[in-house]
Scaffold this motif. Structure first.
Motif, PDB file in Angstrom:
ATOM      1  N   GLN A   1     -15.275  -3.938  -9.167  1.00 14.79           N
ATOM      2  CA  GLN A   1     -14.181  -3.818  -8.212  1.00 14.79           C
ATOM      3  C   GLN A   1     -12.966  -4.581  -8.747  1.00 14.79           C
ATOM      4  O   GLN A   1     -13.097  -5.642  -9.360  1.00 14.79           O
ATOM      5  CB  GLN A   1     -14.583  -4.384  -6.847  1.00 14.79           C
ATOM      6  CG  GLN A   1     -15.640  -3.565  -6.125  1.00 14.79           C
ATOM      7  CD  GLN A   1     -15.130  -2.184  -5.755  1.00 14.79           C
ATOM      8  OE1 GLN A   1     -14.089  -2.044  -5.120  1.00 14.79           O
ATOM      9  NE2 GLN A   1     -15.873  -1.155  -6.164  1.00 14.79           N
TER      10      GLN A   1
ATOM     11  N   THR B   1     -10.651  10.488  -3.782  1.00 17.12           N
ATOM     12  CA  THR B   1     -11.481   9.470  -3.119  1.00 17.12           C
ATOM     13  C   THR B   1     -11.754   8.274  -4.013  1.00 17.12           C
ATOM     14  O   THR B   1     -12.171   7.221  -3.532  1.00 17.12           O
ATOM     15  CB  THR B   1     -12.823  10.078  -2.692  1.00 17.12           C
ATOM     16  OG1 THR B   1     -13.452  10.671  -3.834  1.00 17.12           O
ATOM     17  CG2 THR B   1     -12.593  11.163  -1.641  1.00 17.12           C
ATOM     18  N   THR B   2     -11.538   8.427  -5.331  1.00 12.75           N
ATOM     19  CA  THR B   2     -11.792   7.314  -6.253  1.00 12.75           C
ATOM     20  C   THR B   2     -10.528   6.985  -7.029  1.00 12.75           C
ATOM     21  O   THR B   2      -9.708   7.863  -7.310  1.00 12.75           O
ATOM     22  CB  THR B   2     -12.910   7.651  -7.249  1.00 12.75           C
ATOM     23  OG1 THR B   2     -12.517   8.793  -8.028  1.00 12.75           O
ATOM     24  CG2 THR B   2     -14.217   7.961  -6.529  1.00 12.75           C
TER      25      THR B   2
ATOM     26  N   THR C   1       0.867  -1.177   0.000  1.00 14.61           N
ATOM     27  CA  THR C   1       0.000   0.000   0.000  1.00 14.61           C
ATOM     28  C   THR C   1       0.905   1.227   0.000  1.00 14.61           C
ATOM     29  O   THR C   1       1.689   1.432   0.929  1.00 14.61           O
ATOM     30  CB  THR C   1      -0.922   0.005   1.214  1.00 14.61           C
ATOM     31  OG1 THR C   1      -1.763  -1.159   1.152  1.00 14.61           O
ATOM     32  CG2 THR C   1      -1.797   1.244   1.228  1.00 14.61           C
TER      33      THR C   1
ATOM     34  N   VAL D   1      -2.870   3.650  -2.048  1.00 11.50           N
ATOM     35  CA  VAL D   1      -3.536   2.530  -2.705  1.00 11.50           C
ATOM     36  C   VAL D   1      -2.598   1.329  -2.705  1.00 11.50           C
ATOM     37  O   VAL D   1      -1.373   1.468  -2.668  1.00 11.50           O
ATOM     38  CB  VAL D   1      -3.948   2.856  -4.150  1.00 11.50           C
ATOM     39  CG1 VAL D   1      -5.053   3.897  -4.195  1.00 11.50           C
ATOM     40  CG2 VAL D   1      -2.747   3.302  -4.966  1.00 11.50           C
ATOM     41  N   ARG D   2      -3.206   0.177  -2.758  1.00  8.41           N
ATOM     42  CA  ARG D   2      -2.421  -1.056  -2.820  1.00  8.41           C
ATOM     43  C   ARG D   2      -2.076  -1.357  -4.277  1.00  8.41           C
ATOM     44  O   ARG D   2      -2.941  -1.338  -5.154  1.00  8.41           O
ATOM     45  CB  ARG D   2      -3.219  -2.216  -2.237  1.00  8.41           C
ATOM     46  CG  ARG D   2      -2.434  -3.525  -2.210  1.00  8.41           C
ATOM     47  CD  ARG D   2      -3.300  -4.656  -1.703  1.00  8.41           C
ATOM     48  NE  ARG D   2      -2.603  -5.936  -1.760  1.00  8.41           N
ATOM     49  CZ  ARG D   2      -3.194  -7.119  -1.633  1.00  8.41           C
ATOM     50  NH1 ARG D   2      -4.515  -7.178  -1.416  1.00  8.41           N
ATOM     51  NH2 ARG D   2      -2.502  -8.233  -1.693  1.00  8.41           N
TER      52      ARG D   2
ATOM     53  N   ARG E   1      -9.922   0.524  -3.458  1.00  7.28           N
ATOM     54  CA  ARG E   1     -10.153   1.310  -2.254  1.00  7.28           C
ATOM     55  C   ARG E   1      -8.969   2.219  -1.979  1.00  7.28           C
ATOM     56  O   ARG E   1      -7.818   1.803  -2.044  1.00  7.28           O
ATOM     57  CB  ARG E   1     -10.375   0.373  -1.064  1.00  7.28           C
ATOM     58  CG  ARG E   1     -10.765   1.105   0.231  1.00  7.28           C
ATOM     59  CD  ARG E   1     -11.167   0.085   1.296  1.00  7.28           C
ATOM     60  NE  ARG E   1     -10.048  -0.742   1.690  1.00  7.28           N
ATOM     61  CZ  ARG E   1      -9.179  -0.415   2.659  1.00  7.28           C
ATOM     62  NH1 ARG E   1      -9.315   0.728   3.304  1.00  7.28           N
ATOM     63  NH2 ARG E   1      -8.198  -1.225   2.980  1.00  7.28           N
ATOM     64  N   VAL E   2      -9.252   3.486  -1.689  1.00  4.57           N
ATOM     65  CA  VAL E   2      -8.227   4.459  -1.311  1.00  4.57           C
ATOM     66  C   VAL E   2      -8.185   4.522   0.213  1.00  4.57           C
ATOM     67  O   VAL E   2      -9.209   4.747   0.867  1.00  4.57           O
ATOM     68  CB  VAL E   2      -8.530   5.850  -1.891  1.00  4.57           C
ATOM     69  CG1 VAL E   2      -7.490   6.863  -1.424  1.00  4.57           C
ATOM     70  CG2 VAL E   2      -8.575   5.789  -3.413  1.00  4.57           C
ATOM     71  N   SER E   3      -7.026   4.291   0.779  1.00  4.95           N
ATOM     72  CA  SER E   3      -6.876   4.276   2.237  1.00  4.95           C
ATOM     73  C   SER E   3      -6.000   5.439   2.686  1.00  4.95           C
ATOM     74  O   SER E   3      -5.550   6.252   1.875  1.00  4.95           O
ATOM     75  CB  SER E   3      -6.266   2.941   2.680  1.00  4.95           C
ATOM     76  OG  SER E   3      -4.982   2.768   2.094  1.00  4.95           O
ATOM     77  N   GLU E   4      -5.773   5.532   3.983  1.00  6.87           N
ATOM     78  CA  GLU E   4      -4.914   6.565   4.550  1.00  6.87           C
ATOM     79  C   GLU E   4      -3.646   5.912   5.095  1.00  6.87           C
ATOM     80  O   GLU E   4      -3.707   4.873   5.751  1.00  6.87           O
ATOM     81  CB  GLU E   4      -5.639   7.304   5.677  1.00  6.87           C
ATOM     82  CG  GLU E   4      -6.785   8.182   5.220  1.00  6.87           C
ATOM     83  CD  GLU E   4      -6.313   9.509   4.649  1.00  6.87           C
ATOM     84  OE1 GLU E   4      -5.180   9.909   4.968  1.00  6.87           O
ATOM     85  OE2 GLU E   4      -7.079  10.124   3.889  1.00  6.87           O
ATOM     86  N   ARG E   5      -2.516   6.548   4.828  1.00 11.31           N
ATOM     87  CA  ARG E   5      -1.250   6.054   5.371  1.00 11.31           C
ATOM     88  C   ARG E   5      -0.378   7.242   5.693  1.00 11.31           C
ATOM     89  O   ARG E   5      -0.022   8.019   4.802  1.00 11.31           O
ATOM     90  CB  ARG E   5      -0.547   5.130   4.361  1.00 11.31           C
ATOM     91  CG  ARG E   5       0.736   4.526   4.897  1.00 11.31           C
ATOM     92  CD  ARG E   5       1.319   3.530   3.927  1.00 11.31           C
ATOM     93  NE  ARG E   5       2.540   2.959   4.432  1.00 11.31           N
ATOM     94  CZ  ARG E   5       3.308   2.096   3.785  1.00 11.31           C
ATOM     95  NH1 ARG E   5       2.947   1.679   2.599  1.00 11.31           N
ATOM     96  NH2 ARG E   5       4.420   1.633   4.330  1.00 11.31           N
TER      97      ARG E   5
ATOM     98  N   LYS F   1      -3.246   9.802   1.323  1.00 13.63           N
ATOM     99  CA  LYS F   1      -4.051   8.786   0.657  1.00 13.63           C
ATOM    100  C   LYS F   1      -3.129   7.793  -0.028  1.00 13.63           C
ATOM    101  O   LYS F   1      -2.109   8.169  -0.628  1.00 13.63           O
ATOM    102  CB  LYS F   1      -5.009   9.426  -0.340  1.00 13.63           C
ATOM    103  CG  LYS F   1      -6.155  10.204   0.313  1.00 13.63           C
ATOM    104  CD  LYS F   1      -7.106  10.752  -0.737  1.00 13.63           C
ATOM    105  CE  LYS F   1      -8.349  11.334  -0.080  1.00 13.63           C
ATOM    106  NZ  LYS F   1      -8.055  12.465   0.815  1.00 13.63           N
TER     107      LYS F   1
END
Length: 926
Positions: free
Chosen positions: A752, A702-703, A694, A728-729, A718-722, A726
């Motif tokens: 998806q 967001t997308t 990620t 992504v994997r 899915r967009v995550s927080e790190r 923001k």
């Protein structure tokens, strides 16, 4: 420059961008629309111009069906035995064939480009000596003070008889005396020098005597003087006469890399030099001829090279472009190799074009790279960026590339070897690929048909031809993204060309691809650029000339209304910068820009009006009252902006909040494009390691949607927080790439993305396999059943040893239930590419490492059938032909050479492994 750019912006939409209206391929919803522009094009050599309407139609249809969007006609020398078919270049018949080609191409939704000449460089029968490429001839004489000196000042070289004496100067220490007024009409000098020992230097305007290289019939003759304002119209008049005032319908007129050898002069050089530099070069012939590393010699050489650059730009590049616009065409130019500022020359045309020459080492496991089959020239991505930088800065939408020139030895290039090489070009900003290339060959020419001596032969007789559509589709998918919007690069890097031009060695300084170890690698500019790119910054280069047109808006640097803005201007270590350039840098800061100097320059270049310019230069620097800031840098506020002095440029960027892309820490490489409210990432894994992490990305919203540019399978992720950013994997095996669009509104029904997690036990398709040889030669091997997979050169069948072409491996297997979320087919070792059919459905072309693909959509519970059509290289068949002295290479001029430019002979080559070696597995992912 501004006039040229303004003209371009009005003409290009009508000529270039209209091609995007005509969609040529069904495109997945996740990618921009395709067109003939997004497809790869190819250089198309016309051997002897031995073409006719019927064969042209056949050839164009084959190219279209293989996935090409256009051709670039390059007439060259002919094949022996076919002289009766030759068509003289620009004859009425030749022009009719050109117009037919344009019409036939349009029927296939293709476009046509045309080199403005034959072979290379520009030249031909219309070029008399007075308009031919010129060179300096310097002769020296010794004279003793107070002793009458008498000599005929005449050129000594027999081939240069007629060369004009243009300067005659005597030297003693720093004393110099012009002597031209003492030479009579017959060239006799009678002069009594003052006391002391004198050297007399005579400069003649001579000729290179270079002929057009690889000229086509009707194109033979002297090479053009590219520096002469009078020569170009003479050269182009032949085209005007042939075209009879009617546009030929070509999309672009093309100019190959500048290979005008030893062309270091033009008869009008002295006049241009004095006008542009402000002093008389005739007084400094001794310094021009010297290789001594004195300050005076370096300044003279710099002024000489700058003048040559201006003359090439003003007397050739710009008027040639204007001429092309008059025929409703644009220009496509390879500036590299030119004795001039590459950025200015690239920016002055409509489509700047770079070139990949040779082979790059990539640490991708399984990627073949035999040292005996590659040239000792590695394409350099920084060199490629000169063309893309000029395009981005000037607002040109397309950056083309002559791609795969001498990638490997003839007949040994696989499609898998092409992939990372073209990816490196994409990452450097290329978005309009031209293959090097395809040779027109009539149907009645025996196998392997007509071939060009320096090319990866993308021709229908190549074994991989039935699979080349896989590579072409991949390029089209990537280019559909890279032609969208504008380049999204945050840094603008000044190129200190004067530090290169001051080199005392030689006279003209051709900036060649092959000489970058001399003029590019040692520079602070190159070291800074590579360090910034490795750290994850995106950047473009800018020249002194292009910087003049820069402005500032909202604190960012703008270079053209059609170009994206830049956050900062970086000036690498530069010993010499012109006063006007330094003034513009400070002016940009005053308007609100941030300018970062790695170190302050020390002086101005050139000799003319030197002390006055030095005074202005020092006055400008004295106004930069830097103050310590943040420990690692010094800052001075100027108007709305600032000038920063820091030996650690990356630290200065961090202090300004200009973030790098941290995916570079994993070895991933990327390029971004900004399109309205979304950003595209093209991400490539050229490392030997699998990436599954990620990772934060600077432009995430967001997308986000991932697209596999090979299969075109896509899905939302899915967009995550790190760490407050923001992320992504990303899952990428060595050799894989992906397209990622962030910020766009998801279309209804967007699936998806399926990550490949929790692999189950793989199903190994061990055998038996039915092997059927389908399309190739010289002989068809016997079909057979295989208990295990192996190269077909191990089958103890001499026909298989010589066979080049395709063979189909067939097997049925049982899938008890279809319970997994996805299934991945892995072909293992493939020599060299494959098309997979599962249960009668085309499951794609497996043409590149890692030879894996998602096949869940094609499988069913119970019995399944898989067919794998594998194509090998041409090499084994060429080996057979040379072993048996079967004549196939018989061309005029260079004929056919190997990668080291010696006589080609494949007789002693080892057999190349061929076919499917495996193991072939199907792995379920739950």
């Amino acid at each position: 420059m501004r006039t040229v750019i303004r003209t371009f912006r009005w003409i290009v939409p009508a000529i270039l961008l209209s091609a995007s209206i005509q969609s040529v391929e069904a495109q997945p919803a996740s990618l921009p629309p395709q067109s003939r522009l997004t497809l790869p094009w190819t250089r198309w050599w016309w051997i002897g111009s031995a073409v006719d309407e019927k064969e042209l139609d056949i050839s164009l249809k084959m190219l279209k069906d293989a996935g090409f969007g256009g051709v670039e006609i390059a007439p060259i020398y002919g094949a022996k035995g076919y002289e009766s078919r030759y068509v003289s270049f620009l004859s009425p018949r030749w022009v009719d064939l050109l117009r037919h080609t344009v019409t036939s191409a349009a029927r296939n939704d293709m476009s046509v480009d045309l080199t403005t000449g034959t072979g290379w460089p520009f030249g031909g029968p219309q070029v008399a000596r007075k308009d031919a490429a010129s060179r300096i001839i310097v002769q020296q004489y010794q004279a003793r003070g107070n002793t009458p000196f008498s000599a005929q000042i005449k050129v000594k070289e027999p081939k240069q008889q007629g060369a004009v004496l243009q300067a005659l100067t005597a030297y003693k220490g720093d004393e110099r005396i012009p002597l031209m007024d003492k030479v009579d009409k017959e060239g006799n000098l009678k002069w009594t020098p003052p006391a002391g020992e004198w050297e007399v230097y005579a400069l003649f305007s001579g000729w290179t005597l270079q002929q057009v290289k690889r000229a086509a019939p009707g194109g033979e003759g002297y090479t053009l003087d590219h520096l002469s304002a009078e020569a170009l119209p003479v050269y182009l008049h032949r085209f005007d006469t042939a075209f009879k005032g009617k546009a030929p319908g070509v999309r672009a007129f093309y100019n190959d890399s500048y290979e005008v050898y030893n062309a270091d002069w033009t008869p009008a050089f002295f006049t241009a030099f004095e006008k542009n530099r402000g002093y008389d070069l005739r007084k400094y012939i001794r310094e021009l001829a010297s290789n001594d590393s004195t300050d005076l010699v370096c300044r003279i050489k710099s002024d000489y090279r700058e003048t040559m650059s201006e003359m090439l730009l003003d007397n050739f590049t710009r008027p040639w472009t204007k001429w092309a616009h008059g025929y409703k065409g644009v220009t496509k130019n390879q500036a590299h190799g030119s004795p001039g500022n590459l950025l200015d020359l690239y920016a002055a045309v409509d489509i700047p074009e770079c070139e990949t020459y040779g082979s790059t080492y990539f640490p991708i496991p399984g990627l073949r790279r035999d040292s005996a089959d590659v040239r000792n020239v590695d394409p350099d991505p920084v060199m490629l960026k000169f063309a893309s930088s000029a395009a981005h800065v000037a607002g040109h939408p397309l950056v083309s590339c002559e791609t795969f020139t001498w990638l490997t030895e003839h007949f040994k290039t696989s499609l898998s070897q092409c992939k990372p090489e073209v990816e490196q070009a994409f990452l450097a900003g290329v978005n309009h690929v031209f293959y090097h290339g395809n040779t027109f060959s009539p149907q009645d020419v025996p196998w392997p048909g007509w071939l060009f001596y320096a090319s990866v032969n993308f021709v229908p007789t190549n074994s991989f031809w039935t699979h080349v559509g896989g590579l072409n589709s991949y390029i089209a998918n990537v280019q559909s993204v890279l032609q969208t919007g504008t380049a999204d690069n945050e840094l603008l890097i000044y190129w200190p060309v004067y530090d290169s031009w001051k080199r005392p060695k030689g006279k003209d300084m051709s900036l060649k691809v092959h000489d970058i170890d001399e003029w590019l690698y040692p520079t602070a500019f190159y070291k800074q650029v590579t360090a910034l790119q490795k750290a994850g910054y995106s950047l473009d280069f800018i020249s002194d000339g292009l910087l003049k047109g820069a402005d500032v808006a909202n604190g960012e640097i703008t270079t053209n209304p059609a170009a994206a803005p830049y956050k900062v201007l970086i000036v690498p270590k530069a010993s010499l910068i012109p006063v006007a350039t330094l003034e513009q840098m400070i002016s940009l800061a005053e308007k609100g820009a941030t300018v970062i100097f790695e170190s302050l320059p020390g002086d101005v270049p050139g000799l003319g009006n030197l002390e006055a310019r030095r005074k202005e230069f020092k006055a400008l620097l004295s106004k930069l009252s830097f103050k310590e800031d943040n420990g690692s840098q010094q800052v001075v506020k100027r108007g709305k902006g600032q000038v920063i002095l820091s030996s650690n440029v990356q630290a200065a960027l961090e202090n300004q909040g200009i973030a790098r892309e941290t995916l570079a820490d994993q070895g991933l490489r990327f390029i971004r494009r900004k399109d309205k409210n979304s950003t595209w990432y093209y991400i490539v894994n050229h490392t030997p390691e699998k990436i599954d992490q990620t990772i934060p990305l600077n432009k995430l919203a967001t997308t986000a949607v991932i697209t596999d540019p090979i299969s075109t399978q896509f899905g939302a992720i899915r967009v995550s927080e790190r760490n407050g950013k923001k992320a992504v994997r990303l899952q990428l095996l060595p050799g894989q790439s992906l397209l990622l669009q962030v910020g766009a509104t998801l279309a209804a029904g967007t699936p998806q993305w399926t990550y490949l997690d929790a692999p189950g036990n793989p199903l190994t398709l061990s055998g038996p396999w039915q092997l059927t040889f389908t399309n190739g030669g010289p002989f068809k091997p016997a079909d057979r059943k295989l208990d295990r997979l192996a190269s077909w050169t191990t089958l103890s069948d001499t026909a298989a040893n010589a066979y080049s072409g395709a063979a189909v491996y067939t097997q049925t297997f049982n899938l008890p239930e279809k319970a997994a979320k996805e299934y991945v087919l892995d072909l293992g070792k493939v020599h060299e590419s494959a098309r997979v059919t599962i249960n009668g459905k085309d499951a794609g072309i497996y043409w590149a490492i890692p030879f894996r693909g998602r096949i869940g959509a094609y499988l069913r519970p119970g019995k399944n059938e898989i067919k794998i059509e594998v194509a090998n290289l041409m090499a084994n068949r060429m080996k057979y032909m040379d072993q048996h002295a079967i004549q196939w290479r018989n061309y005029h001029e260079i004929n056919f050479v190997n990668i080291n430019y010696t006589a080609f002979n494949a007789a002693d080559w080892p057999l190349q492994p061929s076919g499917l070696v495996g193991p072939v597995t199907i792995t379920p992912y739950k």
